[in-house]
Scaffold this active site. Sequence first.
Site, PDB file in Angstrom:
ATOM      1  N   THR A   4       3.792  20.974  24.516  1.00 15.91           N
ATOM      2  CA  THR A   4       3.326  22.000  25.452  1.00 15.91           C
ATOM      3  C   THR A   4       2.899  21.325  26.754  1.00 15.91           C
ATOM      4  O   THR A   4       2.912  21.961  27.809  1.00 15.91           O
ATOM      5  CB  THR A   4       2.136  22.797  24.888  1.00 15.91           C
ATOM      6  N   LYS A  33      -0.818  12.239  26.401  1.00 16.81           N
ATOM      7  CA  LYS A  33      -0.607  12.884  25.100  1.00 16.81           C
ATOM      8  C   LYS A  33      -1.145  11.940  24.035  1.00 16.81           C
ATOM      9  O   LYS A  33      -1.470  10.788  24.338  1.00 16.81           O
ATOM     10  CB  LYS A  33       0.874  13.151  24.866  1.00 16.81           C
ATOM     11  N   ARG A  34      -1.251  12.407  22.794  1.00 17.99           N
ATOM     12  CA  ARG A  34      -1.659  11.501  21.734  1.00 17.99           C
ATOM     13  C   ARG A  34      -0.757  10.279  21.694  1.00 17.99           C
ATOM     14  O   ARG A  34       0.436  10.349  21.988  1.00 17.99           O
ATOM     15  CB  ARG A  34      -1.595  12.232  20.378  1.00 17.99           C
ATOM     16  N   HIS A  58       4.951  22.689  12.264  1.00 15.79           N
ATOM     17  CA  HIS A  58       4.787  21.931  13.504  1.00 15.79           C
ATOM     18  C   HIS A  58       5.424  20.556  13.479  1.00 15.79           C
ATOM     19  O   HIS A  58       5.298  19.801  14.446  1.00 15.79           O
ATOM     20  CB  HIS A  58       3.300  21.738  13.817  1.00 15.79           C
ATOM     21  N   LYS A  97       3.268  22.526  30.860  1.00 20.49           N
ATOM     22  CA  LYS A  97       2.210  22.539  31.877  1.00 20.49           C
ATOM     23  C   LYS A  97       2.667  21.786  33.128  1.00 20.49           C
ATOM     24  O   LYS A  97       2.412  22.210  34.250  1.00 20.49           O
ATOM     25  CB  LYS A  97       0.937  21.882  31.329  1.00 20.49           C
ATOM     26  N   LYS A 122       6.277   9.315  20.287  1.00 16.38           N
ATOM     27  CA  LYS A 122       6.140   9.742  21.677  1.00 16.38           C
ATOM     28  C   LYS A 122       6.495   8.612  22.652  1.00 16.38           C
ATOM     29  O   LYS A 122       6.701   8.834  23.833  1.00 16.38           O
ATOM     30  CB  LYS A 122       4.725  10.258  21.933  1.00 16.38           C
TER      31      LYS A 122
HETATM   32  C1  PLP Z   1      -1.375  20.205  26.252  1.00 16.96           C
HETATM   33  C2  PLP Z   1      -2.234  19.209  25.606  1.00 16.96           C
HETATM   34  C3  PLP Z   1      -1.731  18.432  24.551  1.00 16.96           C
HETATM   35  C4  PLP Z   1      -0.297  18.508  24.088  1.00 16.96           C
HETATM   36  O1  PLP Z   1       0.467  17.583  24.846  1.00 16.96           O
HETATM   37  P1  PLP Z   1       1.927  17.131  24.383  1.00 16.96           P
HETATM   38  O2  PLP Z   1       2.404  16.334  25.540  1.00 16.96           O
HETATM   39  O3  PLP Z   1       2.707  18.391  24.202  1.00 16.96           O
HETATM   40  O4  PLP Z   1       1.775  16.341  23.152  1.00 16.96           O
HETATM   41  C5  PLP Z   1      -2.564  17.505  23.971  1.00 16.96           C
HETATM   42  N1  PLP Z   1      -3.837  17.350  24.371  1.00 16.96           N
HETATM   43  C6  PLP Z   1      -4.346  18.064  25.392  1.00 16.96           C
HETATM   44  C7  PLP Z   1      -5.754  17.823  25.809  1.00 16.96           C
HETATM   45  C8  PLP Z   1      -3.576  19.030  26.035  1.00 16.96           C
HETATM   46  O5  PLP Z   1      -4.103  19.745  27.027  1.00 16.96           O
END
Ligand code: PLP
Length: 800
Positions: A643, A535-536, A356, A647, A541
């Site tokens: 991911t 996101k985190r 990952h 979405k 990022k």
């Molecule tokens: C989809 C999702 C992530 C992943 O987000 P990235 O933008 O791909 O880092 C992290 N946390 C939650 C709660 C999510 O639903």
Amino acid sequence: MNMVTSPTMTAAQFRDAILRHLTYALGKDPEHAQVQDWRMALSLAVRDQIVDSWFAATRKSYAEQAKRVYYLSMEFLIGRLLEDGIVNLRLVDQARGALEELGQDYDTVLADEPDAALGNGGLGRLAACFLESLSTLGCPAYGYGLRYEHGLFRQSFKDGRQIEAPETWLLQQHAWEFERPEARFRLGFGGTVDVKGETATWSPAEFVEAEAYDTPIVGWKGRWANTLRLWSAKAVDPFDLDSFNRGDFAGAAEPEALARTISRVLYPDDTTGPGKELRLKQEYFLTASALRDILRRFDSEYDDLGLLPSKVAIQLNDTHPAIAGPELVRLLLDERGMGFEDAMATAQACLSYTNHTLLPEALESWGEDLFGKLLPRHLQIVDRIDDAHAKANPSRKVSARADGQVKMGELSFIMAHKVNGVSALHSGLMTTTVFEELHRLHPDRILNQTNGVTPRRWLLSCNPRLSSLITDTIGSGWVDDLEQLKGLESHVDDAEWLARYAAAKHDNKAELAAWMAETQGVTVDPAMMFDVQIKRLHEYKRQHLNILEAIAHWQEIKANPDVGWTPRVKIFAGKAAPGYFFAKDIIRLINDVSEVINADEETRHLLQVVFLPNYNVTLAERLIPAADLSEQISTAGKEASGTGNMKFALNGALTVGTLDGANVEIREQVGSENFFLFGMTADEVDARRAIDGHAAKAIANDTRLKSALEAIETGLFSPDEPTRYANIVENLTGPDYFLVTTDFTDYWRAQREVDSAYGDQDAWMRMAALNTARSGWFSSDRTIRGYMGDIWNARSLLED
Ligand SMILES: *Cc1c(COP(=O)(O)O)cnc(C)c1O
């Protein structure tokens, strides 16, 4: 027989079931029941429906002697399960009707469920999407994880700073799990090893018990359900009566407290090895329990261990369960009497590994002293694995144990028959960076499986307005065949249809705006562009690139107020690891900037900044359907896939992003004209970083960037403490490893392109609709089919 069918139920039957559970399972008089009681009763009624298909699925798996997939992951970020269950069983109308008859509001009852936050971010959410897709596809599978008493911490802000509080999701009764006191294993740590020739006897010094809790995960239409089995740590002797009788009550409870520590907390950091003994214990605890359970199940059906690879596929979600390699070899060699070579080959044939990350600091390794102290026999087996690998590959230069460390990436690679990356770009980079040498030795081992998300949660359930438009337009087949969204393409030039698409987006935005007003005290106009980065928090990022641009944008608006700016609200959410101080500074900076900008009467109708606390799955479900713009701005080469990006595209947000992770494939799918690209490519990044003073040069060339940095440096956003962000400024003007300053100029350009594109709402909505129509490939059903065919050799047991 073992017919697997979809459950059906009327609203009246549902109502009776809810009342029955409320009264007889929960012991609550309906007259006095609270929301929580109704939620529990509804959950139990839904669970009943799931249990029926769960049993049918299990029986069918046994009857067909099917191969099972075992997905080992330290994280399952499953979020709420009630709505997921209702939606997958297609009982939304019945559940709503039943609650209405009982005088309860459906949405209020659903919103009462706490998030099961058993993960940090993308990796854990991926595992959750995979479980749902495995069930939708009818592939026999188990998820194995840990039942953390405290999931990821709860985040709030005080004076802009992140405050962490323990998550207490288990304080209320958890409706979904079944405790399995009979499914227990005793696991050891430490102690001594008595080697006798090939094999050895390990006598651990310390023991702990693993107890299973099962949660059924139901797939679309309720045709199949697999099991998420989470392990909880218990003391072997829960209570020390001698101590108690001596009056040492704390001492009496100590064994229980110590053992339970193992499954108490989720490590709140998904990118750096915390280097803690407890973490290694957790990893072994999960993996060893899972392997015992897998072998127990195998033994109940077969008596020839040679069949193991044809009946068992074990997927390692990152290196966290990498100890599975040596542990499986140990079980086969020391406890089952298999020779070493056979044991190693058998383990390799069962195991596969998903990488990952390419961030070197995030590739796990353990000091051999710690590793040998906790797992002395495993350290010996790691050496034998290395020896065998060296013998088979005389030219090799890599081994799992090297430089005083046990390297879990190398170990996973050597012990797996397939190693996959999570986007095309990432899998390609694996062969030239982290696993270059191993890839040369094993050129057929690395393959790609681009991540995906489940369309049930991430479109059908979270975005009912868009979902009904889609179903009205092309029927409901898209829900488990997401490529059917292509059928929307022919409608994007139909003005009336596009107006309906735009109305769904607008209503989602209005709903979010109302929620923000009510819960956060923030007023935003739904006509503004909703620009979202959730996101985190991590330097790669680059939330700080986003906030720098916001500052520059604000300054520019103030300098030229009348040039027709596109009104925009920037929405952030995300947690920072508690020990990651730089990331926490970025959060505070965003909050400080937000306070100043939002208070500016001249500009507030044109630009606002909002940081929503406690990002989790539920908040993502709320925000994504309402987003216009998706910020995917990582330094190229650093985000393995993402991911969140998928979405957003699926829900009709346009991406402003770099060529990183799955952004590359999203852009290919949706069309470059429907994607706002900026920044350096992964190939250009290293060369740029090698330039002396690259940050200073970038800043000198961009007056907007320069003045945004000056505003931070001079304390414009922290007047009571002007040097508060000295660290950030020093980093950005100095090493700037993540090349925020270099990419700023092009990011600014892309954002102004976004502004003018948004000004033409018809054209914008057409692009948004094309994003939806062309995101079908990002279904996790497609990903799981890929794993089933290319890695697991597993098949679906559902007949279509
Ligand atoms: C989809 C999702 C992530 C992943 O987000 P990235 O933008 O791909 O880092 C992290 N946390 C939650 C709660 C999510 O639903």
